[in-house]
Design a protein around this motif. Structure first.
Motif, PDB file in Angstrom:
ATOM      1  N   LEU A 208      66.893 -23.075   3.442  1.00 45.23           N
ATOM      2  CA  LEU A 208      67.546 -23.149   4.770  1.00 45.23           C
ATOM      3  C   LEU A 208      67.380 -22.036   5.547  1.00 45.23           C
ATOM      4  O   LEU A 208      67.260 -22.389   6.731  1.00 45.23           O
ATOM      5  CB  LEU A 208      69.078 -23.184   4.573  1.00 45.23           C
ATOM      6  CG  LEU A 208      69.641 -24.487   4.196  1.00 45.23           C
ATOM      7  CD1 LEU A 208      71.343 -24.377   3.666  1.00 45.23           C
ATOM      8  CD2 LEU A 208      69.812 -25.668   5.013  1.00 45.23           C
ATOM      9  N   ALA A 209      67.104 -20.793   5.102  1.00 46.39           N
ATOM     10  CA  ALA A 209      66.631 -19.750   5.934  1.00 46.39           C
ATOM     11  C   ALA A 209      65.104 -20.026   6.491  1.00 46.39           C
ATOM     12  O   ALA A 209      64.818 -19.449   7.563  1.00 46.39           O
ATOM     13  CB  ALA A 209      66.476 -18.363   5.010  1.00 46.39           C
ATOM     14  N   ARG A 210      64.378 -20.649   5.841  1.00 51.80           N
ATOM     15  CA  ARG A 210      63.044 -20.806   5.792  1.00 51.80           C
ATOM     16  C   ARG A 210      62.991 -22.160   6.895  1.00 51.80           C
ATOM     17  O   ARG A 210      62.238 -22.141   7.818  1.00 51.80           O
ATOM     18  CB  ARG A 210      62.133 -21.238   4.815  1.00 51.80           C
ATOM     19  CG  ARG A 210      60.501 -21.277   5.206  1.00 51.80           C
ATOM     20  CD  ARG A 210      59.653 -21.323   3.755  1.00 51.80           C
ATOM     21  NE  ARG A 210      59.751 -20.162   3.058  1.00 51.80           N
ATOM     22  CZ  ARG A 210      60.506 -19.729   1.840  1.00 51.80           C
ATOM     23  NH1 ARG A 210      60.956 -20.947   1.339  1.00 51.80           N
ATOM     24  NH2 ARG A 210      60.234 -18.808   1.466  1.00 51.80           N
ATOM     25  N   GLN A 211      63.814 -23.224   6.704  1.00 55.54           N
ATOM     26  CA  GLN A 211      63.798 -24.510   7.276  1.00 55.54           C
ATOM     27  C   GLN A 211      64.987 -24.938   7.816  1.00 55.54           C
ATOM     28  O   GLN A 211      65.736 -25.838   7.283  1.00 55.54           O
ATOM     29  CB  GLN A 211      63.005 -25.553   6.471  1.00 55.54           C
ATOM     30  CG  GLN A 211      61.570 -25.497   6.149  1.00 55.54           C
ATOM     31  CD  GLN A 211      60.627 -25.656   7.341  1.00 55.54           C
ATOM     32  OE1 GLN A 211      61.220 -26.336   8.392  1.00 55.54           O
ATOM     33  NE2 GLN A 211      59.346 -25.372   7.142  1.00 55.54           N
ATOM     34  N   PRO A 212      65.545 -24.424   8.828  1.00 61.49           N
ATOM     35  CA  PRO A 212      67.043 -24.744   9.053  1.00 61.49           C
ATOM     36  C   PRO A 212      67.185 -25.990   9.687  1.00 61.49           C
ATOM     37  O   PRO A 212      68.332 -26.585   9.436  1.00 61.49           O
ATOM     38  CB  PRO A 212      67.439 -23.692  10.195  1.00 61.49           C
ATOM     39  CG  PRO A 212      66.072 -23.010  10.575  1.00 61.49           C
ATOM     40  CD  PRO A 212      65.083 -23.085   9.422  1.00 61.49           C
ATOM     41  N   GLY A 213      66.106 -26.640  10.094  1.00 61.44           N
ATOM     42  CA  GLY A 213      66.308 -28.079  10.538  1.00 61.44           C
ATOM     43  C   GLY A 213      66.169 -29.262   9.652  1.00 61.44           C
ATOM     44  O   GLY A 213      66.420 -30.171   9.780  1.00 61.44           O
ATOM     45  N   LYS A 214      65.870 -28.656   8.150  1.00 67.05           N
ATOM     46  CA  LYS A 214      66.064 -29.804   7.240  1.00 67.05           C
ATOM     47  C   LYS A 214      67.139 -29.614   6.368  1.00 67.05           C
ATOM     48  O   LYS A 214      67.345 -29.858   5.186  1.00 67.05           O
ATOM     49  CB  LYS A 214      64.853 -29.174   6.455  1.00 67.05           C
ATOM     50  CG  LYS A 214      63.466 -29.548   7.014  1.00 67.05           C
ATOM     51  CD  LYS A 214      63.093 -31.014   7.234  1.00 67.05           C
ATOM     52  CE  LYS A 214      61.936 -31.286   7.806  1.00 67.05           C
ATOM     53  NZ  LYS A 214      61.597 -32.768   7.801  1.00 67.05           N
TER      54      LYS A 214
END
Length: 259
Positions: A38-44
């Motif tokens: 989530l930290a790397r891809q919050p949009g996912k």
């Protein structure tokens, strides 16, 4: 209350207490992977959260196996048939509890390891999510095998020894076709040896398979063009890592079915 009843209650605690260790660790490790993703891809967020729950559901399976055996051990207290103070009958219950309790540790940890790497892999390359999820599910299924073997041996122990009881002659007649010769002490040693062999034998293979599965998820996410070769190595490596738990299962069954 006979000593066999006391052994069943102690085995109930061992089954659940030890069996919860691996799954608890694995559940937390899966959530850790989701947080990093989530930290790397919050949009996912939706995809990551959904796959985290799938990974955690599978990771909790060994604890559920332990819970089932713990319930069976608890309710067996009222179903001890003959000779409730038998040493061999005590060994049956304790062996069953130790077998599933220890055997579930590796499966729980292993499933969490695979899910952790898979979630991080999805965040590195969202386009490979389908491939990574497939490898995660395969890896977790393989990591569960040791725990399933332990469950089978635990149920076999309780079915053959715990719920069948002792014959009037004092010799163990397991389901009427598995005699245990050499007296009660030898029978107790056989039961204990079977539980120890399968319980401890399941740990290494489950964790080893998980490392292979986790690295496969990472490799496919990072290098999609090499997916075919990665899968081939993954399947061969996992099958090889599984062999020690199969050896343990064989020895456990030999101890139980030979007299």
């Amino acid at each position: 209350m006979g000593i066999a009843n006391l052994a069943a209650l102690l085995a109930c605690g061992l089954a659940m207490g030890l069996g919860a260790l691996g799954s608890g660790w694995g559940l937390g490790y899966t959530a850790q992977g989701a947080l990093r993703a989530l930290a790397r891809q919050p949009g996912k967020q939706a995809d990551i959260f959904r796959n985290m729950l799938v990974g955690q559901a599978i990771t909790e399976t060994p604890a559920i196996f332990s819970l089932v055996v713990a319930f069976l051990l608890y309710f067996s207290v009222d179903t001890v048939l003959e000779a409730p103070n038998s040493l061999a009958q005590c060994a049956v219950y304790l062996a069953a509890g130790i077998c599933i309790g220890v055997g579930a540790i590796g499966s729980g940890i292993g499933s969490g390891l695979v899910a952790n790497e898979a979630l991080e892999g999805m965040s590195r390359n969202p386009r490979q999510q389908g491939q990574v999820v497939m490898l995660m599910l395969i890896g977790q299924a393989w990591a569960q095998t040791g725990g399933i073997f332990a469950l089978v041996v635990s149920l076999f122990l309780m079915n053959t020894g715990g719920f069948s009881g002792l014959s009037a002659a004092g010799d163990w007649q397991l389901l009427g076709f598995i005699p245990v010769s050499g007296g009660e002490l030898v029978g107790a040693a056989r039961f204990a040896g079977a539980g120890i062999a399968m319980g401890f034998g399941a740990i290494g293979s489950s964790i080893g398979i998980a490392y292979v599965g986790g690295m496969a998820c990472r490799a496919v996410a990072s290098f999609p063009d090499a997916a075919g070769k990665v899968k081939t190595a993954y399947f061969i490596g996992s099958a090889t890592a599984q062999s020690p738990s199969v050896f343990s299962l064989i020895i456990a069954l030999i101890l139980l079915i030979t007299g």
